[in-house]
Design a protein around this motif. Structure first.
Motif, short mmCIF file in Angstrom:
data_model
loop_
_atom_site.label_atom_id
_atom_site.label_comp_id
_atom_site.label_asym_id
_atom_site.label_seq_id
_atom_site.Cartn_x
_atom_site.Cartn_y
_atom_site.Cartn_z
N LEU A 36 0.82 -1.21 0.00
CA LEU A 36 0.00 0.00 0.00
C LEU A 36 0.85 1.26 0.00
CD1 LEU A 36 -2.97 -0.86 2.41
CD2 LEU A 36 -3.02 -0.61 -0.08
N ASP A 81 -10.48 5.43 0.64
CA ASP A 81 -10.64 4.00 0.41
C ASP A 81 -12.00 3.68 -0.19
OD1 ASP A 81 -8.12 3.62 1.38
OD2 ASP A 81 -8.73 2.68 3.27
N SER A 82 -12.07 2.52 -0.83
CA SER A 82 -13.28 2.16 -1.57
C SER A 82 -14.43 1.74 -0.67
CB SER A 82 -12.97 1.02 -2.55
OG SER A 82 -12.51 -0.13 -1.86
N MET A 103 -7.61 5.83 5.75
CA MET A 103 -8.91 5.59 5.13
C MET A 103 -9.37 6.75 4.27
SD MET A 103 -10.98 3.79 8.26
CE MET A 103 -10.72 5.22 9.31
#
Length: 359
Positions: A181, A206-207, A266
């Motif tokens: 990441l 983030d998704s 996030m």
């Protein structure tokens, strides 16, 4: 001290109970001395508290530590460091779109190659917000390469077709994994630095997050344009030394007791003058696998401290119990369970937006 105590016990006429009491006291003293001798400074609570206080004081911008200038050595455990700086190529690109659109805000969404469902859900919810409060907003999904396994060729073809249909996919040639990441984030900074010269802000999100783009743009319309980064700020977070933890870092890789301030990965926002500076800092800062911590280390090297958001509850990790019926109109981010929940939450948000009670 121990010899003196033993001598007293031998020379003094003790009764049997007193002799046992003396022995117990000696054993207790020996236990305390053994504990003190074998406890290293890194386990000391006073040291931990001092470190937490240190990161919060005004001398933060003037601090330098040996950890900020370390490079990866052959003895560093490969699980906890990543290969960066390194040349990673973009294999699926949108080379001209950001320059042509000149968006006020770019949303960068790291996601695994196989997670088409998450991408489609975002495209149908907060990702379709392209003009907000008169400002242009763009989004891109950032992918690495899938692991070598059965079906990879088919997945590559599917991702290519998806890219040709939506023109919102950026894919690089690093292996897409949790431990990479940090690489994904640094590739994001590289792409933004070279492709979006007229953009004011970017949010890495983030998704699995709900994102209120309206509230985000509203906040940024009043925010500084330079050296600005905000979100959910972690301050004085202790380095986790439990080897069973997902976020474990050994003392050999990061010898400090607490992390400098950093943005929870996030979802955080930054001005577009920061990517180039963070990339420059990365040449001097050892790249650990915890990506949000690594960005925080680069910021410390630059002498830049994260800014708290204007309201502490704009960036939420979870929806609190007892939240009001207008909750989704009051926040910027909240972590969700999955894409299905995002679709449900988006419906609730749309209802709240049109409700006179939430106006």
């Amino acid at each position: 001290m121990l010899e003196s105590s033993v001598s007293k016990c031998e020379k003094t006429p003790w009764t049997r109970p007193r002799r046992w009491l003396c022995i117990l006291m000696l054993l207790l003293m020996m236990g305390i001395m053994f504990t003190l001798y074998n406890t290293s400074p890194k386990d000391s609570w006073p040291s931990m508290l001092w470190t937490k206080s240190l990161w919060s004081n005004q001398s933060y911008n003037n601090m330098t530590t040996s950890a900020t200038s370390l490079t990866i050595s052959p003895t560093d455990p490969p699980r906890y460091t990543v290969a960066y700086p390194h040349r990673y190529d973009i294999i699926l690109d949108e080379p001209h779109r950001c320059l042509q659109e000149s968006p006020f805000l770019v949303l960068m969404i790291p996601v695994a190659p196989h997670n088409r469902e998450a991408r489609d859900t975002i495209r149908n919810t907060w990702g379709k917000e392209t003009t907000v409060l008169g400002r242009v907003v763009s989004h891109y999904f950032l992918l690495g390469k899938s692991k070598e396994e059965d079906g990879t060729e088919t997945l590559n073809e599917q991702v290519l077709q998806e890219s040709q249909s939506h023109h919102d996919i950026l894919q690089s040639d690093f292996l897409d994994s949790y431990n990479n990441l940090t690489i994904k984030t640094m590739v994001m900074f590289e792409w933004l630095s070279s492709h979006c010269p007229n953009t004011s802000y970017t949010m890495k999100v983030d998704s699995d997050m709900f994102l209120n783009v309206h509230n985000l743009v509203d906040m940024l319309s009043k925010a500084p344009r330079h050296l600005y980064v905000t979100g959910m700020v972690a301050r004085g977070a202790p380095v986790i030394r439990d080897s069973t933890s997902k976020w474990f870092l050994p003392f050999s890789v990061f010898p400090e007791y607490a992390y400098p301030p950093y943005l929870i990965g996030m979802g955080y926002v930054f001005s577009l003058d920061l990517p180039k500076k963070i990339l420059e800092a990365s040449e001097h800062v050892k790249a650990v696998y915890i990506e949000d911590v690594y960005v925080g280390l680069c910021l410390r090297h630059l002498g830049i401290e994260p800014t708290n958001p204007p309201h502490w509850d704009l960036f939420r990790q979870f929806m609190p119990n007892g939240a009001s019926n207008c909750y989704w109109t009051t926040v910027i981010t909240t972590l969700l369970q999955n894409s299905h929940q995002l679709s449900e939450v988006w419906g609730a948000y749309q209802t709240q937006v049109t409700s006179s009670a939430c106006a």
